[in-house]
Design a protein around this motif. Sequence first.
Motif, PDB file in Angstrom:
ATOM      1  N   ILE A  82       6.882  -3.557  -2.147  1.00 48.12           N
ATOM      2  CA  ILE A  82       6.813  -4.900  -2.084  1.00 48.12           C
ATOM      3  C   ILE A  82       6.026  -5.207  -0.499  1.00 48.12           C
ATOM      4  O   ILE A  82       5.245  -5.999  -0.177  1.00 48.12           O
ATOM      5  CB  ILE A  82       7.860  -6.145  -2.351  1.00 48.12           C
ATOM      6  N   ASN A  83       6.847  -4.563   0.276  1.00 51.54           N
ATOM      7  CA  ASN A  83       6.584  -4.654   1.758  1.00 51.54           C
ATOM      8  C   ASN A  83       5.242  -4.113   1.853  1.00 51.54           C
ATOM      9  O   ASN A  83       4.396  -4.613   2.851  1.00 51.54           O
ATOM     10  CB  ASN A  83       7.484  -3.841   2.645  1.00 51.54           C
ATOM     11  N   GLN A  84       4.926  -2.917   1.328  1.00 51.87           N
ATOM     12  CA  GLN A  84       3.471  -2.331   1.337  1.00 51.87           C
ATOM     13  C   GLN A  84       2.443  -3.422   0.904  1.00 51.87           C
ATOM     14  O   GLN A  84       1.253  -3.486   1.383  1.00 51.87           O
ATOM     15  CB  GLN A  84       3.297  -1.221   0.765  1.00 51.87           C
ATOM     16  N   PHE A  85       2.781  -4.269  -0.221  1.00 47.72           N
ATOM     17  CA  PHE A  85       1.831  -5.300  -0.467  1.00 47.72           C
ATOM     18  C   PHE A  85       1.829  -6.468   0.361  1.00 47.72           C
ATOM     19  O   PHE A  85       0.674  -7.096   0.503  1.00 47.72           O
ATOM     20  CB  PHE A  85       2.220  -5.599  -1.941  1.00 47.72           C
ATOM     21  N   MET A  86       2.747  -6.638   0.907  1.00 45.81           N
ATOM     22  CA  MET A  86       2.833  -7.910   1.790  1.00 45.81           C
ATOM     23  C   MET A  86       2.440  -7.815   3.176  1.00 45.81           C
ATOM     24  O   MET A  86       1.681  -8.329   3.673  1.00 45.81           O
ATOM     25  CB  MET A  86       4.217  -8.499   1.891  1.00 45.81           C
ATOM     26  N   PHE A  87       2.663  -6.455   3.581  1.00 47.95           N
ATOM     27  CA  PHE A  87       2.142  -6.190   4.809  1.00 47.95           C
ATOM     28  C   PHE A  87       1.640  -5.015   5.052  1.00 47.95           C
ATOM     29  O   PHE A  87       2.239  -3.861   5.675  1.00 47.95           O
ATOM     30  CB  PHE A  87       3.290  -6.544   6.055  1.00 47.95           C
ATOM     31  N   PRO A  88       0.569  -4.423   4.365  1.00 52.54           N
ATOM     32  CA  PRO A  88       0.206  -3.230   4.348  1.00 52.54           C
ATOM     33  C   PRO A  88      -0.539  -2.772   5.638  1.00 52.54           C
ATOM     34  O   PRO A  88      -1.047  -3.255   6.283  1.00 52.54           O
ATOM     35  CB  PRO A  88      -0.834  -3.250   3.260  1.00 52.54           C
ATOM     36  N   THR A  89      -0.141  -1.360   5.694  1.00 49.59           N
ATOM     37  CA  THR A  89      -1.012  -0.720   6.871  1.00 49.59           C
ATOM     38  C   THR A  89      -2.492  -0.417   6.341  1.00 49.59           C
ATOM     39  O   THR A  89      -2.651  -0.591   5.213  1.00 49.59           O
ATOM     40  CB  THR A  89      -0.407   0.657   7.187  1.00 49.59           C
ATOM     41  N   PRO A  90      -3.327  -0.075   7.110  1.00 51.39           N
ATOM     42  CA  PRO A  90      -4.780   0.079   6.838  1.00 51.39           C
ATOM     43  C   PRO A  90      -4.619   1.246   5.749  1.00 51.39           C
ATOM     44  O   PRO A  90      -5.451   1.155   4.677  1.00 51.39           O
ATOM     45  CB  PRO A  90      -5.428   0.472   8.047  1.00 51.39           C
ATOM     46  N   GLU A  91      -4.337   2.275   5.923  1.00 50.98           N
ATOM     47  CA  GLU A  91      -4.047   3.305   5.122  1.00 50.98           C
ATOM     48  C   GLU A  91      -3.351   2.883   3.632  1.00 50.98           C
ATOM     49  O   GLU A  91      -3.802   3.227   2.654  1.00 50.98           O
ATOM     50  CB  GLU A  91      -3.083   4.421   5.457  1.00 50.98           C
ATOM     51  N   GLU A  92      -2.493   2.197   3.726  1.00 50.21           N
ATOM     52  CA  GLU A  92      -1.724   1.612   2.474  1.00 50.21           C
ATOM     53  C   GLU A  92      -2.699   0.764   1.705  1.00 50.21           C
ATOM     54  O   GLU A  92      -2.661   0.821   0.655  1.00 50.21           O
ATOM     55  CB  GLU A  92      -0.452   0.935   2.801  1.00 50.21           C
ATOM     56  N   ARG A  93      -3.305  -0.106   2.615  1.00 52.71           N
ATOM     57  CA  ARG A  93      -4.197  -0.951   2.033  1.00 52.71           C
ATOM     58  C   ARG A  93      -5.298  -0.158   1.037  1.00 52.71           C
ATOM     59  O   ARG A  93      -5.882  -0.581  -0.054  1.00 52.71           O
ATOM     60  CB  ARG A  93      -4.923  -1.798   2.890  1.00 52.71           C
ATOM     61  N   LYS A  94      -5.899   0.901   1.812  1.00 52.28           N
ATOM     62  CA  LYS A  94      -6.873   1.370   1.123  1.00 52.28           C
ATOM     63  C   LYS A  94      -6.315   2.385  -0.111  1.00 52.28           C
ATOM     64  O   LYS A  94      -7.038   2.477  -0.906  1.00 52.28           O
ATOM     65  CB  LYS A  94      -7.495   2.657   1.797  1.00 52.28           C
ATOM     66  N   GLN A  95      -5.055   2.523  -0.068  1.00 57.38           N
ATOM     67  CA  GLN A  95      -4.616   3.690  -1.161  1.00 57.38           C
ATOM     68  C   GLN A  95      -4.355   2.607  -2.297  1.00 57.38           C
ATOM     69  O   GLN A  95      -4.687   2.826  -3.508  1.00 57.38           O
ATOM     70  CB  GLN A  95      -3.552   4.113  -0.696  1.00 57.38           C
ATOM     71  N   GLN A  96      -3.848   1.354  -1.848  1.00 57.34           N
ATOM     72  CA  GLN A  96      -3.603   0.537  -3.171  1.00 57.34           C
ATOM     73  C   GLN A  96      -4.970   0.090  -3.738  1.00 57.34           C
ATOM     74  O   GLN A  96      -5.151  -0.018  -4.952  1.00 57.34           O
ATOM     75  CB  GLN A  96      -3.148  -0.913  -2.442  1.00 57.34           C
ATOM     76  N   VAL A  97      -6.095  -0.175  -2.845  1.00 59.90           N
ATOM     77  CA  VAL A  97      -7.221  -0.605  -3.581  1.00 59.90           C
ATOM     78  C   VAL A  97      -7.949   0.509  -4.331  1.00 59.90           C
ATOM     79  O   VAL A  97      -8.303   0.612  -5.449  1.00 59.90           O
ATOM     80  CB  VAL A  97      -8.441  -0.744  -2.406  1.00 59.90           C
ATOM     81  N   GLU A  98      -7.829   1.953  -4.019  1.00 61.00           N
ATOM     82  CA  GLU A  98      -8.183   3.004  -4.574  1.00 61.00           C
ATOM     83  C   GLU A  98      -7.442   3.102  -5.942  1.00 61.00           C
ATOM     84  O   GLU A  98      -8.026   3.398  -6.867  1.00 61.00           O
ATOM     85  CB  GLU A  98      -8.205   4.384  -3.810  1.00 61.00           C
ATOM     86  N   GLU A  99      -6.220   3.167  -5.934  1.00 67.18           N
ATOM     87  CA  GLU A  99      -5.520   3.248  -7.128  1.00 67.18           C
ATOM     88  C   GLU A  99      -5.824   2.023  -7.996  1.00 67.18           C
ATOM     89  O   GLU A  99      -5.908   2.391  -9.178  1.00 67.18           O
ATOM     90  CB  GLU A  99      -3.986   3.128  -6.814  1.00 67.18           C
ATOM     91  N   THR A 100      -5.824   0.972  -7.693  1.00 65.10           N
ATOM     92  CA  THR A 100      -6.198  -0.066  -8.641  1.00 65.10           C
ATOM     93  C   THR A 100      -7.720  -0.032  -9.125  1.00 65.10           C
ATOM     94  O   THR A 100      -7.977  -0.334 -10.296  1.00 65.10           O
ATOM     95  CB  THR A 100      -6.243  -1.599  -7.613  1.00 65.10           C
ATOM     96  N   LYS A 101      -8.570   0.319  -8.359  1.00 66.55           N
ATOM     97  CA  LYS A 101      -9.924   0.713  -8.700  1.00 66.55           C
ATOM     98  C   LYS A 101      -9.977   1.656  -9.865  1.00 66.55           C
ATOM     99  O   LYS A 101     -10.738   1.513 -10.802  1.00 66.55           O
ATOM    100  CB  LYS A 101     -10.882   1.111  -7.635  1.00 66.55           C
ATOM    101  N   LYS A 102      -9.140   2.536  -9.867  1.00 65.32           N
ATOM    102  CA  LYS A 102      -9.205   3.488 -10.756  1.00 65.32           C
ATOM    103  C   LYS A 102      -8.620   2.988 -11.869  1.00 65.32           C
ATOM    104  O   LYS A 102      -9.189   3.213 -13.242  1.00 65.32           O
ATOM    105  CB  LYS A 102      -8.299   4.809 -10.320  1.00 65.32           C
ATOM    106  N   GLU A 103      -7.390   2.342 -11.703  1.00 65.98           N
ATOM    107  CA  GLU A 103      -6.961   1.794 -12.788  1.00 65.98           C
ATOM    108  C   GLU A 103      -8.057   0.747 -13.642  1.00 65.98           C
ATOM    109  O   GLU A 103      -8.069   0.872 -15.025  1.00 65.98           O
ATOM    110  CB  GLU A 103      -5.694   0.753 -12.528  1.00 65.98           C
ATOM    111  N   LEU A 104      -8.594  -0.099 -13.009  1.00 67.39           N
ATOM    112  CA  LEU A 104      -9.621  -0.926 -13.531  1.00 67.39           C
ATOM    113  C   LEU A 104     -10.916  -0.140 -14.373  1.00 67.39           C
ATOM    114  O   LEU A 104     -11.488  -0.430 -15.472  1.00 67.39           O
ATOM    115  CB  LEU A 104     -10.313  -1.782 -12.461  1.00 67.39           C
ATOM    116  N   THR A 105     -11.207   0.995 -13.592  1.00 68.23           N
ATOM    117  CA  THR A 105     -12.175   2.021 -14.256  1.00 68.23           C
ATOM    118  C   THR A 105     -11.697   2.485 -15.549  1.00 68.23           C
ATOM    119  O   THR A 105     -12.395   2.447 -16.640  1.00 68.23           O
ATOM    120  CB  THR A 105     -12.511   3.214 -13.323  1.00 68.23           C
ATOM    121  N   ASP A 106     -10.346   3.099 -15.588  1.00 62.63           N
ATOM    122  CA  ASP A 106      -9.935   3.470 -16.841  1.00 62.63           C
ATOM    123  C   ASP A 106      -9.557   2.328 -17.768  1.00 62.63           C
ATOM    124  O   ASP A 106      -9.997   2.652 -19.120  1.00 62.63           O
ATOM    125  CB  ASP A 106      -8.199   3.693 -16.407  1.00 62.63           C
TER     126      ASP A 106
END
Lengths: 118, 666
Positions: free
Chosen positions: B202-226
Amino acid sequence: MNLQIDDILNKLVDECLSAPAFATLDAQQKEVQKQKILNHFYTRILFITIDNLTDEQYGQIQDLKPEDPQFEQKIESFTQEMPQLLDLFDQTLKKDADYIKNTGQLPSLEEDQSQNPL
Amino acid sequence: MAEEGSEILVDKRIAEGLLAVADESTPSISNTTTSNETSLNTPRKPRFIPRLRQGFRNLLHRPSSDGDNSLSGAAVSSETAEKEPLFGSNLYKDAEGGIGSVPKVEPPPQSTPTLNSEPLPTTASGLSESVMQQANIKARQEGKPLPYPEAQGVKLPYALEGKLLDLKGERDVLIQKLSDLMISDAERAEFEAQIATLDGQINQFMFPTPEERKQQVEETKKELTDIRAANEDLEPSYKEDLNNQIDSFISELDNYIKDIPEAADAERSILRRVLDYKLPLVGATVKDYLIYTAVGSSTGLVARTAVLNGMRIFLSVGATPVATTLAGAAAGGASGFAREYIKLVRDEKRQEKISELREKYNDRNTLKRELLVRLKSGDLQRLGKASLRGAIVGAMSGFVAFEVASWAKDHIDLNSFIEGIKHHLPGGGTDRGSTLSVKPEPTPTPWHSPSPHETPINSSAGVHSTSTPIATETPTPTPTHPLPNSSPLELSSTPTVHSTPAVNLPPGHSGTNIDLGNHGASGTGPGSTGLEPKPGSNLSVGSSHGSTLGVSADKANGSFGTHSAPVGETAFHIPDGVIPKDGIVHLSEGSNPWNMASKIGEHALGRPLTPEETLELTKEIARQSKVAVPGWGIGGPGFTDEHSLGTGYKLVFNDKVVSLLQSFKK
């Protein structure tokens, strides 16, 4: 877990009403007392807030009617600038709650320190 | 990554029914698959990853940006909607959409349903109604430079919001399970571990580092693609809707990482620490409050804005006019820091203020009585709630300001900052037009005794000695009451300012504070001001429970001598003047013994003490000086309570203390 504003004080009021001083009251009587205690807490909060306003802030509400929505907005806005206020509420309300539990009476909000029977 | 989950039809025609289904399905903490497969005759419906369910739910509430309202929230029943706060829906959104190149995203509809029956605070739209925002708006209208720095803000993409909501849901379930008295210790431990993991996420979502943010985005995009791939055989109209949504999500996600605010790491670090502060009266941590109240999104925004402002203020010292800096400080979360300092340096004037204040409170009593007479119960509660809501936000801002100040201590030259403040205060040197008496050097550090779980004041190596890891974060604090109880804000609990003549409290009450501009958060915790007294400077101000303590550490007055190292010790030399020859330091009015100890140790070693060292040193000095500190288990016959130390009390810096310092040196 419910942290809505109402519940914060309701919890404190319920704690008061669970004291032996209120044990003999029936549900209806307790409800009446609940409102009185709740009003007392909110009054206390409001008074503490007023006491902690800066002169400038006080000046801004001094001439407003309490019913004026601006009054409420300003109060909320001002309290957001007071980091220590919540702790002050905490300390004061808990002391008031202790007093109520021990005596079955409301602590005074006035200068003469007389107690207000519930 | 993708897992099969509950099914939601993405069509407004049946959105309401689907949401009802979604509401019935408990957020899953396992991989249990629910299956509601349709019959062969029914057009195949899109299958969604559970984590995205809420994201799609949010989409249903989302105003259409292109006029195609096929997925608008019109079909969402209010009953259903009220069950779930759209937490985070404006969590990152600046009131004015942010500045710079941060993507501006449409705000959620005003009618966004929330759990909380309370109206959102006046700052629900961010800080637009704050003094700062109002001043900025006015300045903008008048074509003048903005007096306050503006907060940046980014909005969490809806797909990520959905994930955040799911995490919250999982956490809810676990917390509910924890409340079951019948669960075993093993289960309890397991749930607690899972909650801790979720907290990290939750913390990562609430206050993500740039890296975490990128990772969240990449993972989510992959899920969406799936999801897109898994629904190739959808009935065309469904497929089109689905693909439109996915495109929209991906576009948002791309924008989300396109521009990452500067100083994101420090910001995240500060805010994550703030999440673990416990709010007085509320009885919950900031994190829990943010998670469990609909007010959370706005309070989170306030906190985030405050930290951004605070950081900019500190970062901009020397680069921008200090007046702007101070103005920002006064308006933002860092206001406490600035105000506290201002208050401290003019503390000597406080006594003179008292009589004036008594007058003032007589005047305020009139207003109070009027309120009592005029207000009906409902109005009274309404105003009281407004105060309470504001105070909660204020406390959060205070926490943030405290952390900002702690952070700033290691990043900027605060003396420069303070010097700047002194010369740029409104009214020619005061914050309210009164005469500001500023000593040239004193940088008073209010005190309290560090609890066993805290690092004593002025530990320059950090603020907290104990830490609870949050996610990937290294030491994070688990403070409970960083505000007045344990803080320099005790200044404001001095009886002289406590007793508010206007409100006579019941016996035992210490009364309410009189505001002297002390809304500071700089005193909200150990080391909070970050103001490090220079060697030889006066240490003054700092009192608790009416006692006045003070340590005169004025090198100029010759009170400090040279410590003679024990025979045979050559490796360790305490510089001249750090410790008096007789090893005794007399407390003078208003000083903080623990700060004193810490500073002496620091000067003796020629380097900042670590939190552990500071704690050890102050404990040893307490023992040797016979100062009772129950929290440390130090006390006994002949010991004086730490809060009862009077002026002139002797702090002992004997050989044991020196030996301890020596051991630090090694």
